[in-house]
Design a protein around this motif. Structure first.
Motif, PDB file in Angstrom:
ATOM      1  N   GLU A 256      35.229  -4.724 -10.132  1.00  0.00           N
ATOM      2  CA  GLU A 256      34.963  -3.475 -10.898  1.00  0.00           C
ATOM      3  C   GLU A 256      33.315  -3.517 -11.353  1.00  0.00           C
ATOM      4  O   GLU A 256      32.614  -2.539 -11.161  1.00  0.00           O
ATOM      5  N   ASP A 257      32.906  -4.540 -11.649  1.00  0.00           N
ATOM      6  CA  ASP A 257      31.440  -4.515 -12.202  1.00  0.00           C
ATOM      7  C   ASP A 257      30.413  -4.362 -10.955  1.00  0.00           C
ATOM      8  O   ASP A 257      29.475  -3.879 -10.845  1.00  0.00           O
ATOM      9  N   ILE A 258      30.977  -5.063  -9.808  1.00  0.00           N
ATOM     10  CA  ILE A 258      30.293  -4.926  -8.501  1.00  0.00           C
ATOM     11  C   ILE A 258      30.043  -3.524  -8.219  1.00  0.00           C
ATOM     12  O   ILE A 258      28.757  -2.858  -8.001  1.00  0.00           O
ATOM     13  N   GLY A 259      31.252  -3.010  -8.151  1.00  0.00           N
ATOM     14  CA  GLY A 259      31.338  -1.265  -7.898  1.00  0.00           C
ATOM     15  C   GLY A 259      30.450  -0.431  -8.866  1.00  0.00           C
ATOM     16  O   GLY A 259      29.700   0.274  -8.573  1.00  0.00           O
ATOM     17  N   ASN A 260      30.686  -0.886 -10.238  1.00  0.00           N
ATOM     18  CA  ASN A 260      29.659   0.090 -11.058  1.00  0.00           C
ATOM     19  C   ASN A 260      28.359  -0.398 -10.936  1.00  0.00           C
ATOM     20  O   ASN A 260      27.337   0.632 -11.066  1.00  0.00           O
ATOM     21  N   TYR A 261      27.992  -1.718 -10.453  1.00  0.00           N
ATOM     22  CA  TYR A 261      26.488  -1.750 -10.280  1.00  0.00           C
ATOM     23  C   TYR A 261      25.915  -0.995  -9.099  1.00  0.00           C
ATOM     24  O   TYR A 261      24.960  -0.273  -9.137  1.00  0.00           O
ATOM     25  N   PHE A 262      26.599  -0.836  -8.062  1.00  0.00           N
ATOM     26  CA  PHE A 262      26.203  -0.051  -7.038  1.00  0.00           C
ATOM     27  C   PHE A 262      26.081   1.498  -7.418  1.00  0.00           C
ATOM     28  O   PHE A 262      25.400   2.323  -6.688  1.00  0.00           O
ATOM     29  N   THR A 263      27.248   1.952  -8.052  1.00  0.00           N
ATOM     30  CA  THR A 263      27.451   3.085  -8.461  1.00  0.00           C
ATOM     31  C   THR A 263      25.916   3.553  -9.288  1.00  0.00           C
ATOM     32  O   THR A 263      25.415   4.554  -9.096  1.00  0.00           O
ATOM     33  N   THR A 264      25.705   2.576 -10.238  1.00  0.00           N
ATOM     34  CA  THR A 264      24.824   2.845 -11.182  1.00  0.00           C
ATOM     35  C   THR A 264      23.278   2.915 -10.432  1.00  0.00           C
ATOM     36  O   THR A 264      22.296   3.696 -10.677  1.00  0.00           O
TER      37      THR A 264
ATOM     38  N   GLY B 296      22.812   3.446  -7.101  1.00  0.00           N
ATOM     39  CA  GLY B 296      22.597   4.927  -6.546  1.00  0.00           C
ATOM     40  C   GLY B 296      22.283   5.963  -7.419  1.00  0.00           C
ATOM     41  O   GLY B 296      21.402   6.920  -7.269  1.00  0.00           O
ATOM     42  N   ASP B 297      22.760   5.978  -8.682  1.00  0.00           N
ATOM     43  CA  ASP B 297      22.412   7.281  -9.767  1.00  0.00           C
ATOM     44  C   ASP B 297      20.959   7.011 -10.092  1.00  0.00           C
ATOM     45  O   ASP B 297      20.331   7.771 -10.296  1.00  0.00           O
ATOM     46  N   VAL B 298      20.490   5.727 -10.354  1.00  0.00           N
ATOM     47  CA  VAL B 298      19.090   5.461 -10.626  1.00  0.00           C
ATOM     48  C   VAL B 298      18.084   6.007  -9.650  1.00  0.00           C
ATOM     49  O   VAL B 298      17.438   6.728  -9.736  1.00  0.00           O
ATOM     50  N   ARG B 299      18.666   5.712  -8.304  1.00  0.00           N
ATOM     51  CA  ARG B 299      17.699   6.131  -7.181  1.00  0.00           C
ATOM     52  C   ARG B 299      17.535   7.789  -7.164  1.00  0.00           C
ATOM     53  O   ARG B 299      16.541   8.055  -6.962  1.00  0.00           O
ATOM     54  N   ASN B 300      18.812   8.311  -7.202  1.00  0.00           N
ATOM     55  CA  ASN B 300      18.897   9.955  -7.152  1.00  0.00           C
ATOM     56  C   ASN B 300      18.053  10.374  -8.522  1.00  0.00           C
ATOM     57  O   ASN B 300      17.359  11.559  -8.280  1.00  0.00           O
ATOM     58  N   ARG B 301      18.136   9.745  -9.672  1.00  0.00           N
ATOM     59  CA  ARG B 301      17.591  10.253 -10.507  1.00  0.00           C
ATOM     60  C   ARG B 301      15.876   9.906 -10.521  1.00  0.00           C
ATOM     61  O   ARG B 301      15.276  11.002 -11.213  1.00  0.00           O
TER      62      ARG B 301
END
Length: 288
Positions: free
Chosen positions: A67-75, A77-82
């Motif tokens: 779950e932590d790995i999934g949250n890391y990649f999701t975060t 991706g959000d940081v890149r979009n932001r």
């Protein structure tokens, strides 16, 4: 050398399994016999939790890691979009700054040609909102800071984006602000694009309304309303609201700030312009 007995090992495993099964059966029988509200049941249950919690935590670590790995990649991706969005906004802001710099230069040139006096710089102080006295009939705020900081009645109160009201009373260390939505609030405004002037009046509802509009006034959706400076109480050019038209074509007003939940306001330390003396005051006294 004698070989280990396979049959003896199997017998010991069966014995251990049998003992564990007997313990489980005995535990269930004890729980079935003892009432549920007995303190011993709670004690046994808590003991089981204490004994099994390390194993449960250990068993949950792989799932937590995934779950932590999934949250890391999701975060990530959000940081890149932001970051892309911020870069786009930064480009737009730089273009806007260039336009404003050019407009300021042209304004200075025009003022010099017309020999117009320059507007005084606005001095502001920040004040923290300490009370919200909104009710169905009164829309006011109380802020920390009064005469000790140069705050006086009549001064404009600004939110993060635009005008929110004006000071109606000030004490030694506190002030009261009448919001634009209050029924007693009347602010002269002008449309920036068409120079149409009106009075923005509170209605004790979430949005004020425009009054005394000219009959042939041409206001478009999205026009910015700013203070006109009429009356000499509030400085000219402070942003106030946007003009909106609903589906029926009715004219409405959208304030630039949400007046609910304000924590800080900015107060414009301006002095009201005094009206010139009337003709009666200038006339000589002929009674003597």
């Amino acid at each position: 050398m004698a070989k280990p007995s396979i049959g003896g090992t199997e017998t010991r495993l069966i014995s251990v399994a049998g003992i564990a099964a007997l313990c489980l059966v005995a535990g269930f029988l004890v729980l079935a016999i003892i009432p549920k509200d007995d303190p011993r049941v709670s004690a046994v249950r808590q003991l089981v939790f204490d004994l099994t919690s390390p194993m449960l935590e250990l068993a949950g670590r792989p799932a937590q890691a995934v779950e932590d790995i999934g949250n890391y990649f999701t975060t990530l991706g959000d940081v890149r979009n932001r970051n892309r969005e911020l870069e786009r906004q930064n480009i737009e802001l730089r273009e806007r700054i260039n336009e404003l710099t050019r407009a300021e230069f042209l304004m200075q040139q025009y003022r010099g040609l017309l020999n117009l006096p320059s507007e005084p710089d606005l001095q502001m102080v920040n004040a923290r909102v300490i009370a919200d006295l909104n009710s169905p009939f009164v829309h006011t705020l109380v802020t920390k800071g009064g005469r000790d900081r140069g705050i006086a009645p009549g001064q404009a109160a600004m939110g993060p984006n635009g005008l929110i009201g004006r000071v109606i009373s000030s004490g030694s260390n506190s002030s009261r602000i009448l919001l634009l939505t209050d029924f007693n609030s009347h602010i002269p405004v002008v449309a920036l694009s068409s120079d149409v002037q009106a009075i923005l009046s509170g209605t004790n509802r979430p949005q004020p309304e425009l009054q005394f509009l000219p009959r042939q006034a041409e206001l478009k959706d999205g026009d910015l309303l700013v203070t006109s400076g009429r009356g000499g109480q509030i400085p000219v050019g402070l942003p106030v609201a946007l003009v909106r038209r609903n589906e029926d074509g009715k004219l409405t007003v959208q304030l630039l700030d949400d007046l609910q939940g304000l924590n800080y306001v900015r107060l414009v330390l301006s002095q009201a312009t005094k009206a010139p003396p009337s003709e009666l005051q200038l006339a000589p006294d002929i009674s003597q």
